[in-house]
Design an enzyme around this catalytic site. Structure first.
Site, PDB file in Angstrom:
ATOM      1  N   ASP A   1     -11.324   2.316   3.577  1.00  6.87           N
ATOM      2  CA  ASP A   1     -11.766   0.959   3.216  1.00  6.87           C
ATOM      3  C   ASP A   1     -13.235   0.907   2.806  1.00  6.87           C
ATOM      4  O   ASP A   1     -13.664  -0.075   2.205  1.00  6.87           O
ATOM      5  CB  ASP A   1     -11.636   0.034   4.442  1.00  6.87           C
ATOM      6  CG  ASP A   1     -10.295  -0.663   4.539  1.00  6.87           C
ATOM      7  OD1 ASP A   1      -9.801  -1.143   3.515  1.00  6.87           O
ATOM      8  OD2 ASP A   1      -9.760  -0.717   5.663  1.00  6.87           O
TER       9      ASP A   1
ATOM     10  N   LYS B   1       0.843  -1.203   0.000  1.00  2.00           N
ATOM     11  CA  LYS B   1       0.000   0.000   0.000  1.00  2.00           C
ATOM     12  C   LYS B   1       0.873   1.246   0.000  1.00  2.00           C
ATOM     13  O   LYS B   1       0.634   2.198  -0.752  1.00  2.00           O
ATOM     14  CB  LYS B   1      -0.956  -0.008   1.206  1.00  2.00           C
ATOM     15  CG  LYS B   1      -2.083  -1.033   1.050  1.00  2.00           C
ATOM     16  CD  LYS B   1      -2.880  -1.275   2.321  1.00  2.00           C
ATOM     17  CE  LYS B   1      -3.848  -2.442   2.094  1.00  2.00           C
ATOM     18  NZ  LYS B   1      -4.590  -2.843   3.282  1.00  2.00           N
TER      19      LYS B   1
ATOM     20  N   GLN C   1      -5.386  -1.782   9.386  1.00  2.00           N
ATOM     21  CA  GLN C   1      -5.183  -3.084   8.754  1.00  2.00           C
ATOM     22  C   GLN C   1      -5.812  -4.194   9.600  1.00  2.00           C
ATOM     23  O   GLN C   1      -5.626  -4.253  10.816  1.00  2.00           O
ATOM     24  CB  GLN C   1      -3.668  -3.314   8.569  1.00  2.00           C
ATOM     25  CG  GLN C   1      -3.302  -4.560   7.790  1.00  2.00           C
ATOM     26  CD  GLN C   1      -3.734  -4.536   6.327  1.00  2.00           C
ATOM     27  OE1 GLN C   1      -3.915  -3.478   5.734  1.00  2.00           O
ATOM     28  NE2 GLN C   1      -3.918  -5.706   5.742  1.00  2.00           N
TER      29      GLN C   1
HETATM   30  N1  GUN Z   1      -6.755  -7.086   5.525  1.00  2.00           N
HETATM   31  C1  GUN Z   1      -6.849  -7.795   4.388  1.00  2.00           C
HETATM   32  N2  GUN Z   1      -7.488  -7.072   3.427  1.00  2.00           N
HETATM   33  C2  GUN Z   1      -7.792  -5.875   3.994  1.00  2.00           C
HETATM   34  C3  GUN Z   1      -8.435  -4.697   3.502  1.00  2.00           C
HETATM   35  O1  GUN Z   1      -8.891  -4.602   2.347  1.00  2.00           O
HETATM   36  N3  GUN Z   1      -8.542  -3.676   4.400  1.00  2.00           N
HETATM   37  C4  GUN Z   1      -8.071  -3.755   5.671  1.00  2.00           C
HETATM   38  N4  GUN Z   1      -8.242  -2.706   6.468  1.00  2.00           N
HETATM   39  N5  GUN Z   1      -7.480  -4.835   6.152  1.00  2.00           N
HETATM   40  C5  GUN Z   1      -7.336  -5.884   5.303  1.00  2.00           C
END
Ligand code: GUN
Length: 286
Positions: free
Chosen positions: A120, A53, A97
């Site tokens: 998200d 990211k 996350q």
């Molecule tokens: N963990 C795995 N995929 C995601 C996601 O798309 N967003 C977040 N916040 N955590 C994750």
């Protein structure tokens, strides 16, 4: 028939190019989008996702900051941090996350993120807007899936779409997005009896259950579009999806690979959401 591959890497590259030029325009107006990611603990997969990211954000000119906290962080400490970021005018998007350590309630954390900084799109307010058909920040993986379907020029109106999996992160929101595009949508899940009855009737099949290769060619309608959201490590160490690729590709017309399918799209759509939130934050029309 051997299916054509829906190449998530190249589509995500195209999306990132679009975002990069959008960010450039915003920077000319003095707006520099900023995403803050919070990572609690040292889950190895999460470390990889977060690094991806950060790297992708910097490629398109988005400022990204990652706050790493120890596994022992108290829920109250994390909530305080989220509130502080909600009030920080420099921050456009916040992402915590997942998964979080067991002693922290994911729902409390998500509900504490301000809906207008929810990178998200997991906040119940934003999910409710999605359900109501009101423009909102859309969860990244479902939005990436829709972009892939659009990129291959597939018309959803009147088609049978079957989603296997009912998670709040993928299954439920992607079903809503398919419905909004006039597909007839069925959601299947772990208690569905005779899964094949439904999947065999799908013109578009989205599989997001997190079980290695549970869908094979015999579950799939001739010529279907197959979107595989799963990413699982098999006992022999190989990364595989929820779909058995080799048999499915003999039946489908289009299929996403694993890796290199939906995964890269999720990151690209996170950048898309960050820009969306930055514009919202600064009162700039899309
Ligand atoms: N963990 C795995 N995929 C995601 C996601 O798309 N967003 C977040 N916040 N955590 C994750």
């Amino acid at each position: 028939m051997a299916a054509k591959i829906i190449d998530g890497k190249s589509i995500s590259k195209k999306v990132k190019e679009e975002i990069k030029s959008e960010v450039q325009k915003l920077r000319e107006k003095g707006v520099v989008p900023k995403l803050t990611v919070i990572l609690v603990g040292d889950d190895p997969a999460s470390q990889v996702y977060v690094r991806n990211k950060e790297k992708s954000a910097s490629q398109v000119g988005i400022i990204s900051e990652t706050i790493r906290l120890p596994e022992s962080t108290k829920e109250s400490e994390l909530l305080e941090l989220v509130k502080r970021l909600n009030d920080d005018p420099e921050v456009d998007g916040i992402l915590v996350q997942l998964p979080l350590p067991e002693h922290i309630s994911k729902d409390s954390v998500i509900e504490t993120i301000s809906p207008d900084k929810d990178a998200d799109g997991f906040h119940p307010y934003n999910l409710g807007r999605l359900l109501a058909g009101i423009p909102s920040v859309i969860p990244c993986t479902p939005n990436g899936i829709m972009r892939m379907i659009d990129e291959i020029g597939f018309e959803l109106k009147g088609k049978n779409a079957v989603v296997v999996g009912r998670s709040v992160i993928v299954g439920k929101p992607v079903a809503q997005l398919l419905l909004a595009r006039h597909a007839t949508v069925t959601i299947c899940h772990s208690r569905t009896k005779n899964l094949e009855f439904y999947t065999k009737n799908a013109d578009v099949l989205v599989v997001a259950v997190g079980k290695p290769e549970i869908i094979s060619g015999s579950h799939i309608k001739d010529g279907a579009v197959v979107i595989d959201v799963g990413i699982n490590r098999r006992d022999d160490g190989k990364l595989v999806g929820d779909v058995h690729f080799e048999s499915a590709k003999e039946v489908a017309s289009w299929i996403t690979p694993v890796p290199g399918g939906v995964g890269p799209m999720t990151v690209a759509m996170l950048l898309y959401n960050t820009v969306y939130l930055a514009k919202l934050h600064h009162g700039i029309d899309s």
